[in-house]
Design a protein around this motif. Structure first.
Motif, PDB file in Angstrom:
ATOM      1  N   HIS A   1      -8.934 -13.923   1.779  1.00 17.19           N
ATOM      2  CA  HIS A   1      -8.853 -15.125   1.425  1.00 17.19           C
ATOM      3  C   HIS A   1     -10.306 -15.786   1.473  1.00 17.19           C
ATOM      4  CE1 HIS A   1      -6.931 -18.893   0.658  1.00 17.19           C
ATOM      5  NE2 HIS A   1      -7.555 -19.567   1.246  1.00 17.19           N
TER       6      HIS A   1
ATOM      7  N   VAL B   1     -10.245 -15.696   5.403  1.00 20.16           N
ATOM      8  CA  VAL B   1      -9.547 -14.511   6.125  1.00 20.16           C
ATOM      9  C   VAL B   1      -9.703 -12.963   5.617  1.00 20.16           C
ATOM     10  CG1 VAL B   1      -7.162 -13.485   6.631  1.00 20.16           C
ATOM     11  CG2 VAL B   1      -7.695 -15.963   6.799  1.00 20.16           C
TER      12      VAL B   1
ATOM     13  N   PRO C   1      -6.134 -20.814   7.225  1.00 21.73           N
ATOM     14  CA  PRO C   1      -6.423 -22.394   6.731  1.00 21.73           C
ATOM     15  C   PRO C   1      -5.386 -23.232   6.438  1.00 21.73           C
ATOM     16  CG  PRO C   1      -6.652 -20.557   5.051  1.00 21.73           C
ATOM     17  CD  PRO C   1      -6.361 -19.698   6.474  1.00 21.73           C
TER      18      PRO C   1
ATOM     19  N   ASP D   1     -12.518 -21.567   6.731  1.00 20.54           N
ATOM     20  CA  ASP D   1     -11.178 -21.197   6.091  1.00 20.54           C
ATOM     21  C   ASP D   1     -10.810 -19.881   5.638  1.00 20.54           C
ATOM     22  OD1 ASP D   1     -12.977 -21.119   4.041  1.00 20.54           O
ATOM     23  OD2 ASP D   1     -11.615 -22.793   2.916  1.00 20.54           O
TER      24      ASP D   1
ATOM     25  N   LEU E   1       0.969  -1.148  -0.148  1.00 19.27           N
ATOM     26  CA  LEU E   1      -0.010   0.060   0.135  1.00 19.27           C
ATOM     27  C   LEU E   1       0.899   1.295   0.057  1.00 19.27           C
ATOM     28  CD1 LEU E   1      -3.130  -0.037   0.571  1.00 19.27           C
ATOM     29  CD2 LEU E   1      -2.443   0.702   2.876  1.00 19.27           C
TER      30      LEU E   1
ATOM     31  N   ASP F   1     -10.208 -13.999  11.516  1.00 20.76           N
ATOM     32  CA  ASP F   1     -10.279 -15.403  10.738  1.00 20.76           C
ATOM     33  C   ASP F   1     -11.242 -15.939  11.610  1.00 20.76           C
ATOM     34  OD1 ASP F   1      -9.022 -16.537  12.857  1.00 20.76           O
ATOM     35  OD2 ASP F   1      -7.014 -16.401  11.988  1.00 20.76           O
TER      36      ASP F   1
ATOM     37  N   ASP G   1      -8.949 -14.975  -2.317  1.00 14.60           N
ATOM     38  CA  ASP G   1      -9.018 -13.636  -3.044  1.00 14.60           C
ATOM     39  C   ASP G   1      -9.814 -13.786  -4.078  1.00 14.60           C
ATOM     40  OD1 ASP G   1      -7.948 -11.220  -4.013  1.00 14.60           O
ATOM     41  OD2 ASP G   1      -6.312 -11.923  -4.742  1.00 14.60           O
TER      42      ASP G   1
ATOM     43  N   SER H   1      -6.639  -1.314   1.470  1.00 16.70           N
ATOM     44  CA  SER H   1      -5.951  -1.798   2.427  1.00 16.70           C
ATOM     45  C   SER H   1      -6.609  -3.243   2.561  1.00 16.70           C
ATOM     46  CB  SER H   1      -5.915  -1.427   3.833  1.00 16.70           C
ATOM     47  OG  SER H   1      -7.360  -1.389   4.414  1.00 16.70           O
TER      48      SER H   1
ATOM     49  N   CYS I   1      -8.732  -8.961   6.280  1.00 18.13           N
ATOM     50  CA  CYS I   1      -8.069  -7.854   6.930  1.00 18.13           C
ATOM     51  C   CYS I   1      -8.480  -6.463   6.135  1.00 18.13           C
ATOM     52  CB  CYS I   1      -6.638  -7.886   6.380  1.00 18.13           C
ATOM     53  SG  CYS I   1      -5.764  -9.292   7.014  1.00 18.13           S
TER      54      CYS I   1
ATOM     55  N   TYR J   1      -7.426  -7.854  11.804  1.00 16.64           N
ATOM     56  CA  TYR J   1      -7.249  -9.104  11.171  1.00 16.64           C
ATOM     57  C   TYR J   1      -8.290 -10.178  11.705  1.00 16.64           C
ATOM     58  CZ  TYR J   1      -5.406 -13.652  10.116  1.00 16.64           C
ATOM     59  OH  TYR J   1      -5.382 -15.048   9.801  1.00 16.64           O
TER      60      TYR J   1
ATOM     61  N   LEU K   1      -7.894  -6.839   2.169  1.00 20.25           N
ATOM     62  CA  LEU K   1      -7.182  -8.075   1.996  1.00 20.25           C
ATOM     63  C   LEU K   1      -7.898  -9.191   2.339  1.00 20.25           C
ATOM     64  CD1 LEU K   1      -4.052  -8.063   0.910  1.00 20.25           C
ATOM     65  CD2 LEU K   1      -3.533  -8.845   3.413  1.00 20.25           C
TER      66      LEU K   1
END
Lengths: 269, 269
Positions: B150, B254, A182, B252, A148, B201, B152, B146, B256, B199, B148
């Motif tokens: 999973h 994520v 994961p 599984d 970033l 998960d 993706d 910013s 952010c 963050y 982010l």
């Protein structure tokens, strides 16, 4: 006088860079501490950059560091010897064909390795095999998609994306950081993942030089010829991207990168 | 029984969400503490979501919270009264036409405001004017770039980008977080900016619900019709993006997001 000044300047500059490197190592490794007498496998030590931090953080643990490259092992061994560190044993070994019995180690540590491997999940499975029940596995990886910066630049993002694409073609995953949870949760329990963000603006000049310029931009520049040869990008576009990345190191620039660190425990029976 | 159960479940769920909200407020505001008796201007308080945290963190400071919307002010006033907080005075006022003498406040606080304004630099100049020399200005903003996650997903990134584009059309800047340092350094000294990363998960279920789902994805969904009407994206593509964002809230997945917090001091003459 002039020579003395330049020398003096260089020393200060080197000291600043060393301070920056130490701060980055502290950010990544500061909370990794292994008990006296415990056995630790560092898988994929490369030339020993992380080995030093690992060994200093746990001076009474018994660390075994492996790498598939004999040349890297030789450099790592020299580096550790030069630093006066005596609790690391090195061994040339393939991470997918570990020369250790199951449940050989109290803890396993992997840093900046999975992102380069085609079979991260399989590697983790192998590493868990040599870990004792209840022992910890620690993984640290980057994520190039976390980059970033200000001023923002599509060209700079395109240059960084070349790195991601090339790493993918080589079987790796430059975006693996975000997927650590994961990956680890499949094989381990009590998994905790946390981001470690490097934030750089001109109030942190050592980070501008040491991280943005000499670490990140240097890494991007390193793939220029491969990216152009692969037809991913034109040389002009790539160079514009690197130019724009350098722009973020000026007085009004900002650069951020996020690493991810995960720790999990091997299930007991 | 069934009713009792549902009620009980809802209470636990509400408690979890409140815990998550408290944790986010702690992440953003935990290190903002103003001395007893000091005067603080909160510029752009909206319905008072941050005002509560601000007032609780500095119970003996005298806070003045302004907003351009009388309706928001009314809600904020009620919220603060309901919480039993007595150190906040509210006032309807335009951030670009502050009804205060120069050097009226010991400190100024702005949170999630600049990202919506066409003239962030001008607003900062005006805010600095009402600040006493040596006083601090604190700014907290998000940065949608910013984000982010999973797995993706290009569709998810496209949906988020609609938010960025719409905010830009309205004169705002949804990527302002990364630019806080140069914005503040233009008017203040001793500027320090730091990222605050959320963050999430599945080991943090309250954050999955409270942040990823009910805060971020809800915000993206909120611009669906405007984005489609503006011809930025097809409804199908947008919906696919939201679907993929929801995918990141599975076991599984994520997610952010990085906020940026900056503090600087007004130069003494």
């Amino acid at each position: 006088m002039s020579t003395n000044y330049v020398h003096g300047y260089r020393s200060r500059e080197n000291r600043r860079l060393q301070d920056q490197a130490d701060t980055l190592l502290e950010l990544l490794h500061g909370d990794t501490r292994y008990p006296a007498g415990s056995t630790v496998l560092e898988a994929g030590c490369g030339v020993g950059a992380q080995t030093l931090a690992l060994a200093r953080g746990s001076p009474h643990a018994r660390i075994t560091s492996i790498d598939v490259s004999a040349e890297s092992i030789a450099q790592a061994r020299q580096r550790v010897a030069d630093a006066g560190i005596t609790n690391v044993a090195f061994r040339e070994a393939d991470i997918l064909a570990l020369p250790f019995e199951p449940q050989s180690f109290d803890h396993v540590f992997v840093c900046f390795v999975l992102e380069h491997l085609p079979a991260a999940a399989l590697v983790l499975e192998r590493l868990v095999r040599v870990l004792k029940p209840g022992g910890s596995l620690t993984v640290i990886e980057g994520d190039h998609g976390s980059t970033l910066f200000h001023p923002d630049s599509a060209a700079a993002r395109a240059s960084i994306d070349c790195l991601v694409q090339l790493q993918r073609r080589a079987g790796g995953d430059a975006l693996i950081g975000r997927a650590l949870y994961p990956l680890l949760a499949r094989h381990l329990e009590a998994v905790r993942v946390g981001p470690r963000i490097v934030y750089v603006d001109s109030s942190r000049p050592a980070w501008v030089v040491g991280f943005t310029n000499k670490t990140f931009i240097a890494m991007v520049e390193g793939v220029r010829d491969d990216a152009v040869a692969a037809g991913m990008i034109s040389a002009e576009r790539f160079d514009a991207g690197v130019h724009d990345l350098r722009r973020t190191t000026e007085a009004d620039g900002v650069f951020c990168y996020t690493f991810f660190k995960g720790v999990g425990l091997k299930r007991r029976a």
